[in-house]
Design an enzyme around this catalytic site. Structure first.
Site, PDB file in Angstrom:
ATOM      1  NE  ARG A  47      22.836 -44.138 -16.233  1.00 21.18           N
ATOM      2  CZ  ARG A  47      23.765 -45.010 -16.597  1.00 21.18           C
ATOM      3  NH1 ARG A  47      24.989 -44.875 -16.149  1.00 21.18           N
ATOM      4  NH2 ARG A  47      23.454 -46.016 -17.370  1.00 21.18           N
ATOM      5  CD  GLU A  50       4.501 -25.976 -11.820  1.00 19.27           C
ATOM      6  OE1 GLU A  50       3.467 -26.069 -12.451  1.00 19.27           O
ATOM      7  OE2 GLU A  50       5.591 -25.673 -12.335  1.00 19.27           O
ATOM      8  CG  HIS A  76       6.102 -17.423 -23.861  1.00 17.21           C
ATOM      9  ND1 HIS A  76       5.232 -18.441 -23.548  1.00 17.21           N
ATOM     10  CD2 HIS A  76       6.639 -17.018 -22.680  1.00 17.21           C
ATOM     11  CE1 HIS A  76       5.247 -18.650 -22.233  1.00 17.21           C
ATOM     12  NE2 HIS A  76       6.091 -17.791 -21.687  1.00 17.21           N
TER      13      HIS A  76
END
Lengths: 356, 356
Positions: free
Chosen positions: A116, A232, A259
């Site tokens: 976690r 974002e 890329h």
């Protein structure tokens, strides 16, 4: 009957990015302070470990993996997590990512979901990773349906950026990173565009002061944008300049086009779009073309990529929203905006022009 | 050269848990309000969908999966993520989990990593899920090395808890949940222990008002603990009462012993430990034994489970820290504390006593 679960805002997640030629030699000391009794596990891109593994981070547990876009999948996350468990990692451990963008994305994602969530430190070793992907906390892996469709926001607790790593980078990988440098300069540091144009030879030869300056300037731009808009919302999306077209081109080429090349072409597409809709002057398109050429980056879409396939590819990108396509456009360096459209003919025209 | 990335604290993540018999009939309206134009995707435990799928949530996109501990793995996450993509889910979507604890953990985990995180609503349909696992934001999947070793904290935006779902639950699954109810009552609501003792018949027969009261009381206790300590700093660890022993027993039995049974036995182990170290009176051990018996839960460790194997299993649990084992102990209902020890002989004595 209603029970309210009131939760406090989350604690301070701010961090520092240290940019310094040769800082890798000080990492033992720096990381021990930072680790604060946590057990430290380094996950290295195997190629990087082969070159630098004997000269830095030697006192920490190391795991290597063969980083590649193809292996940027949940199955690699499971393999790495199991290795960590077997080496005794627990939720009081600290992960260190040593490698390029793929390694950084994978290790930070693993850190965000291991027991976690445990902290992660980024040590980016490629230009793309140093100027872009190590900053901002985006993590992720791919699905067959698209890139980075699975991931988290997980900020590192520190980033140690040593431009000296770039001296052993193959030229073509270095150039890939220059596409992100050009993007970053175009978005937020027009002065850096001048530097790239006038001092490209020293940068290309990876001279210490020049390279350090380029990386530092890019880190500052990226950090500012991330600070203003972590998740974002809108502003951060300007970092996608060249990436909407770029991702689609990459995907249709089945990742045969790397890329950086795709982003270089994608930025030209974005400027061509700006030209068609009347916001970008031709001189800026030409400036970009010359810049990409200086660093051996392409500026045209290969003719064998089908324009309709590229358009279809937009719709499997997680950035889509409803049926509108949104592109980052630019009226000139430092002036960015968004353009949303449903007119696929317009998009197709951009793609056709970019093939020339 | 240092660049500081300053990030704001994260926004409000508080949410409501609605506990109401029959609330499932109002979910269409409630969820539409909550969704706020997001596309809604329900992921159902197939068994639950077979029973309730025709009477609620019919207007939303549905995906079913065969929930089981065995399938609580990253590979299922990938399968579900790909199904979501193919159905058009994007980062403006909302996931709804409809099912028990495993489904809740898996769907909430998926939501936390799907396109770097989308919201999730929990609709728990088993007793364990209603009183425990749907509250608190813990998500996760297993590794072969242990349970929940991969996961996140991802708070739901709402929980809709309808005790009527429990009426179609097989008795043995219902009883499993009663172990968590007893645990919750023991930790934080001694009055509920009296209710369980005096009204076990009505609860066992799943009568509306009684069941609603039991669930509501447990939800309140759990919510209070989660509010005080979201990320298991210390307080939240009292929820592990019975679970350190329980998990080890489950694991050594290769999950032949169901979770609830293991927790019932584990709580007795914790009280026996308290007895040995002199903090728990025998009458409390007896009280627990009677209570578990009322709900057909076991209180002894099967003799065929090797005590040393159980001790070894503690060390693969992510709760370990260094070499010390920490147990939640109790001097009486409502009074919990922690006991850390390295004396494996003591732990072995507890296990031996619990076999009788």
């Amino acid at each position: 009957m209603i029970v309210k679960v009131g939760l406090k805002a989350q604690e301070n997640r701010s961090y520092n990015i240290y940019v310094k030629w040769g800082i890798k030699e000080q990492l033992s000391v720096l990381l021990k302070t930072l680790a604060d009794n946590r057990k430290v596990f380094c996950i290295w891109d195997k190629n990087v470990h082969d070159i630098w593994g004997s000269s830095c981070l030697r006192e920490f547990e190391s795991i290597t993996w063969e980083a590649s876009e193809k292996l940027k999948r949940l199955s690699s996350i499971e393999t790495l997590a199991r290795k960590l468990i077997r080496k005794g990692a627990d939720r009081k451990s600290l992960l260190i990512s040593v490698g390029g963008g793929v390694t950084g994305d994978v290790v930070a994602f693993l850190a965000s979901i291991f027991m976690r969530g445990i902290p992660v430190v980024q040590i980016p070793t490629t230009l793309v990773a140093q100027v872009d992907s190590s900053i901002g906390g985006k993590t992720g892996v791919d699905l067959p349906e698209g890139k980075n469709l699975i991931g988290t926001f997980h900020q590192p607790i520190a980033v140690f950026t040593d431009p000296e790593f770039l001296t052993t980078l193959p030229d073509e990988i270095f150039n890939q990173g220059m596409a992100e440098v050009i993007k970053t300069a175009w978005i937020g540091d027009p002065k850096l565009l001048d530097i790239l144009e006038t001092q490209h030879d020293c940068i290309y030869k990876k001279k210490k002061d020049f390279l350090e300056d380029v990386v530092f300037r890019c880190v500052k731009v990226k950090a500012q944008i991330v600070m203003a808009d972590e998740k974002e919302g809108n502003l951060r999306r300007i970092l996608n300049f060249g990436h909407t077209f770029g991702h689609a081109i990459e995907q249709v080429s089945k990742f045969a086009i790397p890329h950086g090349n795709a982003v270089a072409v994608g930025m030209r597409c974005a400027l061509l779009l700006g030209q068609i809709i009347g916001i970008t002057e031709n001189k800026y398109v030409e400036r970009l073309e010359k810049l990409t050429e200086l660093f051996n980056l392409p500026s045209t879409i290969p003719r064998n990529l089908d324009s309709n396939d590229i358009i279809t590819a937009f719709y499997s990108d997680k950035k889509k929203q409803g049926d509108k396509l949104t592109f980052v456009v630019s009226s000139k360096p430092g002036e960015m905006s968004f353009y949303s459209t449903q007119e696929l003919d317009l998009v197709k025209e951009v793609i056709e022009r970019a093939k020339k």
